[in-house]
Scaffold this active site. Structure first.
Site, short mmCIF file in Angstrom:
data_model
loop_
_atom_site.label_atom_id
_atom_site.label_comp_id
_atom_site.label_asym_id
_atom_site.label_seq_id
_atom_site.Cartn_x
_atom_site.Cartn_y
_atom_site.Cartn_z
N CYS A 237 -74.19 -53.14 49.05
CA CYS A 237 -72.88 -53.61 49.50
C CYS A 237 -72.78 -53.72 51.00
O CYS A 237 -71.94 -54.46 51.52
CB CYS A 237 -71.77 -52.70 48.96
N ASP B 29 -70.44 -45.16 46.61
CA ASP B 29 -70.14 -44.43 45.38
C ASP B 29 -71.23 -44.54 44.33
O ASP B 29 -71.53 -43.57 43.64
CB ASP B 29 -68.82 -44.93 44.78
N CYS C 252 -68.09 -51.61 50.88
CA CYS C 252 -68.11 -50.66 49.78
C CYS C 252 -66.77 -49.95 49.65
O CYS C 252 -65.98 -49.93 50.58
CB CYS C 252 -69.24 -49.64 50.00
N ASP C 253 -66.55 -49.34 48.49
CA ASP C 253 -65.24 -48.88 48.04
C ASP C 253 -64.34 -48.31 49.13
O ASP C 253 -63.25 -48.79 49.36
CB ASP C 253 -65.41 -47.82 46.95
N LYS C 254 -64.75 -47.21 49.77
CA LYS C 254 -63.85 -46.52 50.70
C LYS C 254 -63.82 -47.17 52.07
O LYS C 254 -62.91 -46.92 52.87
CB LYS C 254 -64.26 -45.04 50.84
N CYS D 77 -70.45 -54.08 44.07
CA CYS D 77 -70.42 -54.19 42.61
C CYS D 77 -69.53 -55.35 42.17
O CYS D 77 -68.41 -55.49 42.65
CB CYS D 77 -69.95 -52.89 41.99
N GLU E 198 -65.12 -39.17 41.73
CA GLU E 198 -64.99 -40.07 40.58
C GLU E 198 -65.85 -39.54 39.44
O GLU E 198 -66.87 -38.91 39.66
CB GLU E 198 -65.43 -41.49 40.95
N SER F 273 -63.85 -44.23 38.65
CA SER F 273 -64.36 -45.47 39.21
C SER F 273 -63.60 -46.65 38.62
O SER F 273 -63.05 -46.58 37.53
CB SER F 273 -65.85 -45.61 38.86
#
Length: 574
Positions: free
Chosen positions: A56, A88, A129-131, A201, A451, A477
Site C-alpha cells: 500500500c 494492518d 494504508c488504513d491508519k 487492499c 482488529e 477489519s
C-alpha cells in the site's frame, strides 16, 4: 503566481525565509539547491507515508514526485518529507496490531511537528494504508492550512484458478486450511497470487473506505480516490493536486473551511452507502475532534441508520475498488446520493467549488451494476449499525452489509485477549450459537484496540461465520464478515460491562433495534462491578504505555489530546 510579488506577510513560512534576521535559514535552503525565487515562494509540505512495509505504501514516493512537479508548475516550492505507517495486513493476528491505531496519532503528530518546525504554508498528504489516511487528514485539520489529500490507490485483484481474489480470501483460507478444506499447497498457491501489484487492499476495507471519505468530505480531488495504484492516471491526479494547492493558498481556503459538520455527515453517508469499514466510526470522530466539532459514534450511527446501501463492494458484495472506479468512481455514487437528498450539496471542496458544482456534469452510467441508484438500493439502510444497551452504554458498532440475519442470542464465551480466542477457534473449542467475547483489547486495555480479522476470518473459513457471533471492545477489519460487534464501550480496562461478563451469560444482539444487552439485572451487574479487579497494564514503558495514559474512549474517536475546541491559536495563524 509570481514569487516576486507574492505577499508572504501572512504565511507561516515568513518566519523562516523573510528579513535579514533569516539569512542563516536561507543559507540552509541555498545549500539544498533552492534559488532566491524558490525561497520566497510559498512552501508546500508534501508528506508521504512511503516505506517498504507493505504494497500500500511502496508507490507513494513516485506519486510524491508528480505532486512536486505540480507545485513547481504553479510557482510554489515543494518540501517533501515522510512519516511512518503500520500496515494492518502484516501487523494482524499478533502483538504488532497493538501499534496500528496508535500509529494514526504518530502520523498526525509527526506531520504537525514537521510543518510547525519548518513553517510550511500548505500541505499535500499522500497516504496508502488504513491508519495513514485518517492520520493525514487529522493533521490537515489540526494545522488548518490549505490542504489536499491524495490516496495512493488500491491494489489490483489477483486471479486464483479463474476467479478474482483479494487478501480477504487469504485470511479466510487459513480457516479453510484448519478445517481440512484447503491443502497446504492450495494455500501456498493462493498467497503467491492474491496481491499482484502495489496498492492498498482492493475491497471496501478501511483504506478504500477512508479514501471514499476523502472525496466525500471534500479534501480530495474528484475521482482521485478510486484509481488503482498501478494506473498512470494517478500521476495526473498528483500533478493536478500540486497545481491546485497553490490556488487554495492564494484564496486562503483552509482545511476547516472544508471539513464542517455537514461535510462529516456527507462522509458518514458515503461510508454507509458503500458498506464501508466500521473503523470509519472511529476515524470520523477523530477528524471532527481536530476541528473542534462534536461528532461521535452516535452521530455517525444516526447517519448510517438513514442511508441506503447502494455499492455492491467486497467484502459483502461482488466488486473491488478498480471496478468502482471504472464504473464511474465516487462521483457516480455521490451524484445519485445527492439527487435523492442524502448529501449536502453546498459543502466546499478543494476544487474551490461545492459538492453540487463538482457533480453537475456527472451522468448516470446505466451499463454498470457496481452502484445502484439511491432509490433502488441493495438494502434501505446503511451497511453499518450503531448499538446501545446495558452491555454497551457508550455504544458499539456492527457491519450488517450482506448479512442474512440481524438478530443473535447466545451464551457468552469469554476471552481476555485475541490470542486466547484465536487458539480456541483454531482448535474448534467453541459451539454453534456461542457469542465469543474478546475483551481487554480496547484503546487503553490493549492498548491500541486491535482488529480481530485473523479470528473472524478463521471462523468464516470454518463455515461458522453466521453460526456464532463475536463482540469485542477492540476493532474489526473492513474485511470482517459475520455478526461481529466492535468498539463496545466503556471498554473492559476501565470496568465497562463487558469486563463483568461470565461464560454462559446470555447476550442479545439486535441490529434492527440497535441493541446490545446481557440478560442480567442492574443489581447483579453492580455486584460484579464491586468485585471486579483492574488488570495490570500490559506495558510499563515505551510508546504504547504513553498512548494508554492519554487515549480516550472509542465513541469519541480514541483521541489523545484536547483537540480544536481547546486551542487558543491554530498553526495557520502564527
Amino acid at each position: 503566481m509570481d514569487a516576486k510579488t507574492f505577499d508572504k506577510s501572512k504565511l507561516p513560512s515568513r518566519h523562516a525565509t523573510e528579513g535579514p534576521e533569516r539569512a542563516p535559514h536561507r543559507a540552509f535552503y541555498y545549500a539544498m539547491g533552492l534559488s532566491r525565487e524558490q525561497i520566497h515562494q510559498p512552501f508546500v509540505g508534501v508528506a508521504t507515508c512511503w516505506n517498504e512495509a507493505a504494497p500500500c505504501n511502496i508507490a507513494l514516493m513516485r506519486q510524491a514526485q508528480a505532486v512536486k512537479k505540480g507545485v513547481v508548475a504553479a510557482n510554489g516550492t515543494p518540501r517533501e518529507f515522510c512519516t511512518i505507517t503500520v500496515t494492518d495486513g502484516i501487523a494482524m493476528g499478533h502483538e504488532g496490531m497493538k501499534s496500528s491505531l496508535p500509529s494514526r496519532e504518530v502520523i498526525a503528530d509527526s506531520v504537525e511537528l514537521t510543518m510547525r518546525g519548518h513553517a510550511y504554508d500548505a500541505l499535500i498528504g499522500v497516504a496508502g494504508c488504513d491508519k495513514s489516511l485518517p492520520g493525514m487528514m487529522m493533521a490537515m485539520c489540526r494545522l488548518n492550512v490549505p490542504s489536499i489529500f491524495i490516496y495512493g490507490g488500491s491494489i489490483l485483484p489477483g486471479s486464483f484458478r479463474g476467479r478474482p481474489v483479494t487478501i480477504q480470501d487469504v485470511f479466510e483460507a487459513v480457516g479453510w486450511h484448519s478445517a481440512g478444506k484447503f491443502s497446504a499447497d492450495d494455500l501456498d498457491e493462493l498467497e503467491r497470487i492474491a496481491c499482484p501489484s502495489a496498492g492498498a487492499c482492493g475491497a471496501q476495507f478501511t483504506a478504500n473506505t477512508m479514501a471514499s471519505v476523502s472525496e466525500a468530505i471534500g479534501l480530495a480531488l474528484p475521482y482521485s480516490a478510486g484509481a488503482p495504484a498501478p494506473y498512470e492516471i494517478r500521476d495526473a491526479f498528483c500533478m493536478a493536486a500540486g497545481e491546485k494547492i497553490m490556488e487554495l493558498v492564494k484564496r486562503r481556503i483552509r482545511a476547516r473551511d472544508i471539513v464542517t459538520k455537514k461535510a462529516l455527515e456527507n462522509a458518514a453517508t458515503v461510508v454507509a452507502a458503500t458498506g464501508g469499514s466500521t473503523n470509519a466510526a472511529l476515524h470520523l470522530p477523530a477528524i471532527a475532534h481536530e476541528c473542534g466539532i462534536k461528532f461521535d459514534l452516535f452521530n455517525v450511527a444516526e447517519i448510517f441508520k438513514r442511508t441506503p446501501y447502494i455499492a455492491d463492494l467486497k467484502p459483502s458484495g461482488k466488486y473491488v475498488a478498480k471496478d468502482m472506479f471504472e464504473a464511474g468512481g465516487m462521483p457516480l455514487l455521490m451524484k445519485t446520493l445527492l439527487d435523492h437528498g442524502f448529501l449536502h450539496g453546498d459543502c466546499l471542496t478543494v476544487t474551490g467549488r461545492t459538492i453540487k458544482e463538482n457533480l453537475k456534469s456527472v451522468k448516470w452510467n446505466p451499463d454498470q451494476d457496481v452502484v445502484r441508484p439511491a432509490d433502488k438500493p441493495l438494502s434501505p439502510t446503511g451497511g453499518i449499525v450503531g448499538l446501545r444497551g446495558n452491555l454497551a452504554p457508550d455504544g458499539a458498532i456492527v457491519k450488517v452489509a450482506g448479512m442474512k440475519g440481524l438478530k443473535f442470542t447466545g451464551p457468552a464465551r469469554c476471552f481476555d485477549n485475541e490470542e486466547a480466542c484465536f487458539e480456541a477457534v483454531q482448535k474448534k473449542k467453541y459451539k454453534e450459537g456461542d457469542v465469543l467475547v474478546i475483551r481487554y483489547e480496547g484503546p487503553k486495555g490493549g492498548p491500541g484496540m486491535r482488529e480481530m480479522l485473523s479470528t473472524t476470518a478463521a471462523l468464516y473459513g470454518q463455515g461458522m461465520g453466521d453460526k456464532v457471533a463475536l463482540i469485542t471492545d477492540g476493532r474489526f477489519s473492513g474485511a470482517t464478515r459475520g455478526f461481529c460487534v466492535g468498539h463496545v464501550g466503556p471498554e473492559a480496562a476501565v470496568g465497562g460491562p463487558i469486563a463483568l461478563l461470565k461464560d454462559g451469560d446470555i447476550i442479545e444482539l439486535d441490529a434492527e433495534k440497535g441493541r446490545l444487552d446481557v440478560k442480567l439485572d442492574d443489581k447483579e451487574l453492580e455486584h460484579r462491578r464491586a468485585n471486579w479487579k483492574k488488570q495490570p497494564e500490559p506495558f510499563s514503558s515505551g510508546y504504547l504505555w504513553k498512548y494508554a495514559q492519554s487515549v480516550g474512549p472509542a465513541k469519541d474517536g480514541a483521541v489523545t489530546h484536547p483537540g480544536g475546541k481547546s486551542e487558543r491559536q491554530c498553526y495557520a495563524d502564527i
